[in-house]
Design a protein around this motif. Structure first.
Motif, mmCIF file in Angstrom:
data_model
loop_
_atom_site.group_PDB
_atom_site.id
_atom_site.type_symbol
_atom_site.label_atom_id
_atom_site.label_comp_id
_atom_site.label_asym_id
_atom_site.label_seq_id
_atom_site.Cartn_x
_atom_site.Cartn_y
_atom_site.Cartn_z
ATOM 1 N N ALA A 103 0.833 -1.213 0.000
ATOM 2 C CA ALA A 103 0.000 0.000 0.000
ATOM 3 C C ALA A 103 0.863 1.256 0.000
ATOM 4 O O ALA A 103 0.561 2.234 -0.691
ATOM 5 C CB ALA A 103 -0.930 -0.010 1.211
ATOM 6 N N THR A 104 1.952 1.212 0.749
ATOM 7 C CA THR A 104 2.865 2.357 0.834
ATOM 8 C C THR A 104 3.517 2.643 -0.514
ATOM 9 O O THR A 104 3.551 3.793 -0.971
ATOM 10 C CB THR A 104 3.949 2.097 1.901
ATOM 11 N N VAL A 105 4.064 1.609 -1.144
ATOM 12 C CA VAL A 105 4.754 1.788 -2.427
ATOM 13 C C VAL A 105 3.812 2.328 -3.489
ATOM 14 O O VAL A 105 4.173 3.229 -4.255
ATOM 15 C CB VAL A 105 5.408 0.455 -2.870
ATOM 16 N N VAL A 106 2.613 1.811 -3.542
ATOM 17 C CA VAL A 106 1.645 2.281 -4.533
ATOM 18 C C VAL A 106 1.255 3.728 -4.251
ATOM 19 O O VAL A 106 1.255 4.577 -5.155
ATOM 20 C CB VAL A 106 0.408 1.356 -4.568
ATOM 21 N N SER A 107 0.943 4.030 -3.001
ATOM 22 C CA SER A 107 0.528 5.393 -2.641
ATOM 23 C C SER A 107 1.656 6.393 -2.885
ATOM 24 O O SER A 107 1.420 7.510 -3.354
ATOM 25 C CB SER A 107 0.083 5.429 -1.177
#
Length: 186
Positions: free
Chosen positions: A50-54
């Motif tokens: 979720a962090t990498v995508v966001s």
């Protein structure tokens, strides 16, 4: 300032989910299942996706929130920072590096995910279910990022909000708090 009328005490996604509880419920259930349900990927690993995508989508609210949750779950703030800088040199397993690359490619376009990168993930030990869930988490967070930024939601006035939110995500998950969010009013 948000483009639609949202409650002032609920920045980011929380305000949107409270604004439209009918659409929020299925999104919350899917998120709870993918990020907190049974999986061979740890909760911290799923938060890193979720962090990498966001981060790639330049969604400040979601990046900061999921970085804080990943850091809390991993017990190490350096991991998410390094993953955002360079997946190849981040202190995660080869399998996780391959999955994070798939997530990043999914963020760009589903068609960016190739048979070659999927095979690299499999060679690194990723299962079909882990690859499936990585793509679905990445797609879901593209939805969240565009929802948050597309309606111009507010960032929290106090940066400590993200630590409180991370604690709530780690200890309560992605379901709506039974008592709602009025306790967050100042």
């Amino acid at each position: 300032m948000p483009y639609i009328a949202l409650e002032d005490h609920l920045p980011g996604i929380t305000g949107l989910l409270e604004y439209s509880k009918g659409t929020a419920q299925p999104i919350r259930e899917l998120t709870q299942f993918l990020l907190r349900g049974p999986s061979t990927l740890t909760e911290a690993e799923r938060e890193l996706i979720a962090t990498v995508v966001s981060y790639g989508n330049e969604c400040t609210f979601c990046t900061t929130a999921h970085t804080a949750a990943a850091d809390l779950l991993a017990g190490d703030a350096a991991i998410s920072a390094k993953v955002k800088q360079d997946i190849d040199t981040a202190p995660v397993s080869h399998k996780m590096k391959a999955l994070l690359k798939i997530a990043s490619l999914t963020r760009q376009s589903g068609k960016s995910v190739t048979a070659d990168i999927v095979q690299q993930a499999k060679n690194a030990g990723a299962t079909d279910v882990e690859i499936h869930d990585t793509v679905l988490i990445a797609a879901l967070f593209c939805l969240y990022n565009r929802y948050v930024d597309g309606l111009g939601t507010a960032l929290p006035a106090d940066p400590d909000y993200y630590n409180v939110l991370a604690d709530r995500l780690v200890n309560h998950g992605y379901t709506r708090l039974p008592q709602g969010y009025d306790h967050l009013k100042k």
